[in-house]
Motif scaffolding. Structure first.
Motif, PDB file in Angstrom:
ATOM      1  N   TYR A  73       0.830  -1.208   0.000  1.00  0.00           N
ATOM      2  CA  TYR A  73       0.000   0.000   0.000  1.00  0.00           C
ATOM      3  C   TYR A  73       0.864   1.258   0.000  1.00  0.00           C
ATOM      4  O   TYR A  73       0.466   2.297  -0.540  1.00  0.00           O
ATOM      5  N   PHE A  74       2.066   1.173   0.600  1.00  0.00           N
ATOM      6  CA  PHE A  74       2.948   2.340   0.587  1.00  0.00           C
ATOM      7  C   PHE A  74       3.470   2.597  -0.822  1.00  0.00           C
ATOM      8  O   PHE A  74       3.612   3.753  -1.242  1.00  0.00           O
ATOM      9  N   LEU A  75       3.752   1.527  -1.581  1.00  0.00           N
ATOM     10  CA  LEU A  75       4.171   1.696  -2.974  1.00  0.00           C
ATOM     11  C   LEU A  75       3.055   2.319  -3.796  1.00  0.00           C
ATOM     12  O   LEU A  75       3.310   3.159  -4.673  1.00  0.00           O
ATOM     13  N   VAL A  76       1.814   1.911  -3.546  1.00  0.00           N
ATOM     14  CA  VAL A  76       0.674   2.508  -4.248  1.00  0.00           C
ATOM     15  C   VAL A  76       0.586   3.996  -3.920  1.00  0.00           C
ATOM     16  O   VAL A  76       0.389   4.840  -4.811  1.00  0.00           O
ATOM     17  N   LEU A  77       0.737   4.335  -2.644  1.00  0.00           N
ATOM     18  CA  LEU A  77       0.716   5.740  -2.245  1.00  0.00           C
ATOM     19  C   LEU A  77       1.849   6.507  -2.916  1.00  0.00           C
ATOM     20  O   LEU A  77       1.657   7.630  -3.396  1.00  0.00           O
ATOM     21  N   LEU A  78       3.014   5.909  -2.964  1.00  0.00           N
ATOM     22  CA  LEU A  78       4.162   6.563  -3.579  1.00  0.00           C
ATOM     23  C   LEU A  78       3.941   6.790  -5.070  1.00  0.00           C
ATOM     24  O   LEU A  78       4.281   7.854  -5.609  1.00  0.00           O
ATOM     25  N   ALA A  79       3.347   5.796  -5.751  1.00  0.00           N
ATOM     26  CA  ALA A  79       3.054   5.947  -7.176  1.00  0.00           C
ATOM     27  C   ALA A  79       2.013   7.039  -7.405  1.00  0.00           C
ATOM     28  O   ALA A  79       2.075   7.773  -8.407  1.00  0.00           O
ATOM     29  N   GLU A 101       0.601  -0.237 -14.141  1.00  0.00           N
ATOM     30  CA  GLU A 101       1.707  -0.225 -15.108  1.00  0.00           C
ATOM     31  C   GLU A 101       2.999   0.248 -14.446  1.00  0.00           C
ATOM     32  O   GLU A 101       4.068  -0.311 -14.689  1.00  0.00           O
ATOM     33  N   ARG A 102       2.883   1.267 -13.580  1.00  0.00           N
ATOM     34  CA  ARG A 102       4.083   1.831 -12.946  1.00  0.00           C
ATOM     35  C   ARG A 102       4.745   0.839 -12.001  1.00  0.00           C
ATOM     36  O   ARG A 102       5.974   0.806 -11.867  1.00  0.00           O
ATOM     37  N   LEU A 103       3.947   0.020 -11.317  1.00  0.00           N
ATOM     38  CA  LEU A 103       4.489  -0.857 -10.285  1.00  0.00           C
ATOM     39  C   LEU A 103       4.773  -2.271 -10.759  1.00  0.00           C
ATOM     40  O   LEU A 103       5.343  -3.068 -10.004  1.00  0.00           O
ATOM     41  N   LYS A 104       4.418  -2.619 -11.991  1.00  0.00           N
ATOM     42  CA  LYS A 104       4.540  -4.012 -12.412  1.00  0.00           C
ATOM     43  C   LYS A 104       5.991  -4.489 -12.454  1.00  0.00           C
ATOM     44  O   LYS A 104       6.249  -5.691 -12.398  1.00  0.00           O
ATOM     45  N   GLY A 105       6.955  -3.575 -12.516  1.00  0.00           N
ATOM     46  CA  GLY A 105       8.353  -3.966 -12.510  1.00  0.00           C
ATOM     47  C   GLY A 105       8.909  -4.237 -11.124  1.00  0.00           C
ATOM     48  O   GLY A 105      10.053  -4.661 -10.984  1.00  0.00           O
ATOM     49  N   ALA A 117       9.247  -6.316  -7.618  1.00  0.00           N
ATOM     50  CA  ALA A 117       9.150  -7.741  -7.298  1.00  0.00           C
ATOM     51  C   ALA A 117       7.885  -8.079  -6.532  1.00  0.00           C
ATOM     52  O   ALA A 117       7.337  -9.176  -6.673  1.00  0.00           O
ATOM     53  N   ALA A 118       7.378  -7.157  -5.724  1.00  0.00           N
ATOM     54  CA  ALA A 118       6.196  -7.434  -4.915  1.00  0.00           C
ATOM     55  C   ALA A 118       4.896  -7.116  -5.633  1.00  0.00           C
ATOM     56  O   ALA A 118       3.817  -7.382  -5.095  1.00  0.00           O
ATOM     57  N   CYS A 119       4.990  -6.556  -6.828  1.00  0.00           N
ATOM     58  CA  CYS A 119       3.782  -6.059  -7.505  1.00  0.00           C
ATOM     59  C   CYS A 119       3.561  -6.661  -8.879  1.00  0.00           C
ATOM     60  O   CYS A 119       2.752  -6.150  -9.655  1.00  0.00           O
ATOM     61  N   GLY A 120       4.261  -7.731  -9.199  1.00  0.00           N
ATOM     62  CA  GLY A 120       4.126  -8.319 -10.528  1.00  0.00           C
ATOM     63  C   GLY A 120       2.726  -8.793 -10.836  1.00  0.00           C
ATOM     64  O   GLY A 120       2.294  -8.789 -11.998  1.00  0.00           O
ATOM     65  N   LEU A 121       1.975  -9.216  -9.801  1.00  0.00           N
ATOM     66  CA  LEU A 121       0.615  -9.715  -9.995  1.00  0.00           C
ATOM     67  C   LEU A 121      -0.435  -8.717  -9.500  1.00  0.00           C
ATOM     68  O   LEU A 121      -1.604  -9.072  -9.345  1.00  0.00           O
ATOM     69  N   LEU A 122      -0.037  -7.488  -9.274  1.00  0.00           N
ATOM     70  CA  LEU A 122      -0.951  -6.476  -8.769  1.00  0.00           C
ATOM     71  C   LEU A 122      -2.026  -6.170  -9.811  1.00  0.00           C
ATOM     72  O   LEU A 122      -1.732  -5.919 -10.972  1.00  0.00           O
ATOM     73  N   LEU A 136      10.552   2.781  -5.824  1.00  0.00           N
ATOM     74  CA  LEU A 136       9.819   2.439  -7.045  1.00  0.00           C
ATOM     75  C   LEU A 136      10.756   1.803  -8.063  1.00  0.00           C
ATOM     76  O   LEU A 136      11.960   2.073  -8.066  1.00  0.00           O
ATOM     77  N   PRO A 137      10.213   0.964  -8.956  1.00  0.00           N
ATOM     78  CA  PRO A 137      11.062   0.403 -10.019  1.00  0.00           C
ATOM     79  C   PRO A 137      11.538   1.501 -10.951  1.00  0.00           C
ATOM     80  O   PRO A 137      10.922   2.569 -11.042  1.00  0.00           O
ATOM     81  N   PRO A 138      12.648   1.299 -11.664  1.00  0.00           N
ATOM     82  CA  PRO A 138      13.168   2.324 -12.580  1.00  0.00           C
ATOM     83  C   PRO A 138      12.137   2.693 -13.636  1.00  0.00           C
ATOM     84  O   PRO A 138      11.340   1.859 -14.075  1.00  0.00           O
ATOM     85  N   ARG A 139      12.158   3.949 -14.017  1.00  0.00           N
ATOM     86  CA  ARG A 139      11.272   4.398 -15.100  1.00  0.00           C
ATOM     87  C   ARG A 139      12.008   4.287 -16.418  1.00  0.00           C
ATOM     88  O   ARG A 139      13.209   4.534 -16.500  1.00  0.00           O
ATOM     89  N   PHE A 140      11.251   3.939 -17.464  1.00  0.00           N
ATOM     90  CA  PHE A 140      11.823   3.835 -18.799  1.00  0.00           C
ATOM     91  C   PHE A 140      11.205   4.899 -19.683  1.00  0.00           C
ATOM     92  O   PHE A 140      10.008   5.204 -19.585  1.00  0.00           O
TER      93      PHE A 140
END
Length: 267
Positions: free
Chosen positions: A156-162, A184-188, A190-195, A253-257
Motif C-alpha cells: 500500500y505504501f508503494l501505491v501511495l508513492l506511485a 503499469e508503474r508498479l509491475k516492474g 518484485a512485490a507487484c508483478g501480480l498487482l 519504485l522500479p526504474p522508469r523507462f
C-alpha cells in the motif's frame, strides 16, 4: 490499536452447499469477537464460510489493545495465516489452539477444503503503533506515537508513492495517476508483478479510510459517487502536506523507462 477490519470477498466460499452472497466487511474494536464457520440455526457466526469441510464453528477472532488473536476450534485441521506482503511469510495455527497472537498488519486467513480451492478471508490491522523516532531512548512518561502509522515495506505504501510520484518529481501540479497507470508503474517491482486494478483500488480505500482516516460519505450517501474521484487527490494532498512520502522514497519504485526504451524493449 483501535480495531481491525475483516473482509470476506464475494465468491470466496469454496465448493460449498450454497452461495455465500455478497462480500462481507466486519469492523471490530478492542475486546470484540467475530466467530467464523459454516454456522447453523443453533451456532450463529459473524463470518459465514460455506464449505462442507469447515466446522459449524471453525474458530474466532478476538481483538486486544495492540494485536488480534485467532482461535482454531477444529479438532483436526490447521489454519494458515499468511502475510501477503511478506514474501511467503505465514503462521500455522494448529487444531484447538486458543488465542494465537497474529503480528501481521495485513493477513489472509486460509482454511482447507475438500476441493481444489481454499476458503480465505482478509484481516487488516490498520492501527499498528510506531514510536516517534525522535523520542527513542528518552525518558518515558507518556508515549509519543506517530499520527499516521505507515509501513514503508508494504504494497500500500508503494501505491501511495506511485500516486504521489508526479508531484514529488514536480511533473504535474494537478494530475494524479489513474488505477491502470499505477498498475503499469508498479509491475516492474518484485512485490507487484501480480498487482491488479482491483487490488490497487482496495489499497487506496485502505489508505484513505483506515490509515489516514479521511472522512468519506456513507455507502448510501448520494454524494459518495460524486466524491469518489476526489479520494485520490485527498490522499495525495494529505501525504505530501505531512511528508508521509518524500523525494527519497522514490528509490523504492522500479526504474522508469523512456518511451523509446520501452519501444526497444518490446522489439
Amino acid at each position: 490499536m483501535s480495531g481491525i477490519v475483516i473482509y470476506l470477498p464475494q465468491g470466496s466460499d469454496g465448493v460449498g452447499e450454497e452461495p455465500c452472497g455478497d462480500a462481507v466487511t466486519l469492523r471490530l474494536g478492542p475486546g470484540e469477537v467475530a466467530r467464523f464457520g459454516r454456522g447453523s440455526a443453533t451456532t450463529p457466526v459473524e463470518l459465514r464460510l460455506v464449505d462442507t469441510a469447515i466446522s459449524r464453528l471453525a474458530g474466532e477472532i478476538r481483538v486486544t489493545d495492540d494485536h488480534w488473536q485467532l482461535s482454531n476450534h477444529s479438532r483436526t485441521q490447521s489454519y494458515l495465516v499468511e502475510n501477503p506482503e511478506g514474501a511467503g511469510e505465514y503462521l500455522r495455527v494448529p487444531p484447538r489452539r486458543a488465542g494465537a497472537p497474529i503480528p501481521f498488519e495485513f493477513s489472509r486467513v486460509v482454511l482447507p477444503t475438500r476441493g481444489s480451492a481454499t476458503v480465505a478471508f482478509q484481516v487488516f490491522a490498520p492501527d499498528h503503533v510506531y514510536l516517534d523516532p525522535d523520542a527513542m531512548g528518552g525518558q518515558w512518561g507518556s508515549r509519543t506515537v506517530t499520527a499516521y502509522s505507515l509501513d514503508e515495506t508494504a504494497v500500500y505504501f508503494l501505491v501511495l508513492l506511485a500516486l504521489c510520484e508526479p508531484r514529488l518529481r514536480d511533473e504535474s501540479p494537478v494530475a494524479v495517476p489513474t488505477t491502470p497507470e499505477i498498475v503499469e508503474r508498479l509491475k516492474g517491482h518484485a512485490a507487484c508483478g501480480l498487482l491488479t486494478a482491483r487490488a490497487v483500488s482496495s489499497h487506496i480505500d485502505y489508505l484513505a479510510e483506515e490509515k489516514m482516516r479521511i472522512s468519506l460519505p456513507a455507502e448510501d450517501d448520494p454524494r459518495r459517487s460524486a466524491r469518489r474521484n476526489g479520494k485520490r487527490e485527498t490522499v495525495v494532498g494529505l501525504a505530501l502536506r505531512f511528508g508521509l512520502v518524500r523525494e527519497e522514497h522514490l528509490a523504492l519504485l522500479p526504474p522508469r523507462f523512456s518511451a523509446g526504451a520501452r519501444k526497444r524493449e518490446s522489439v
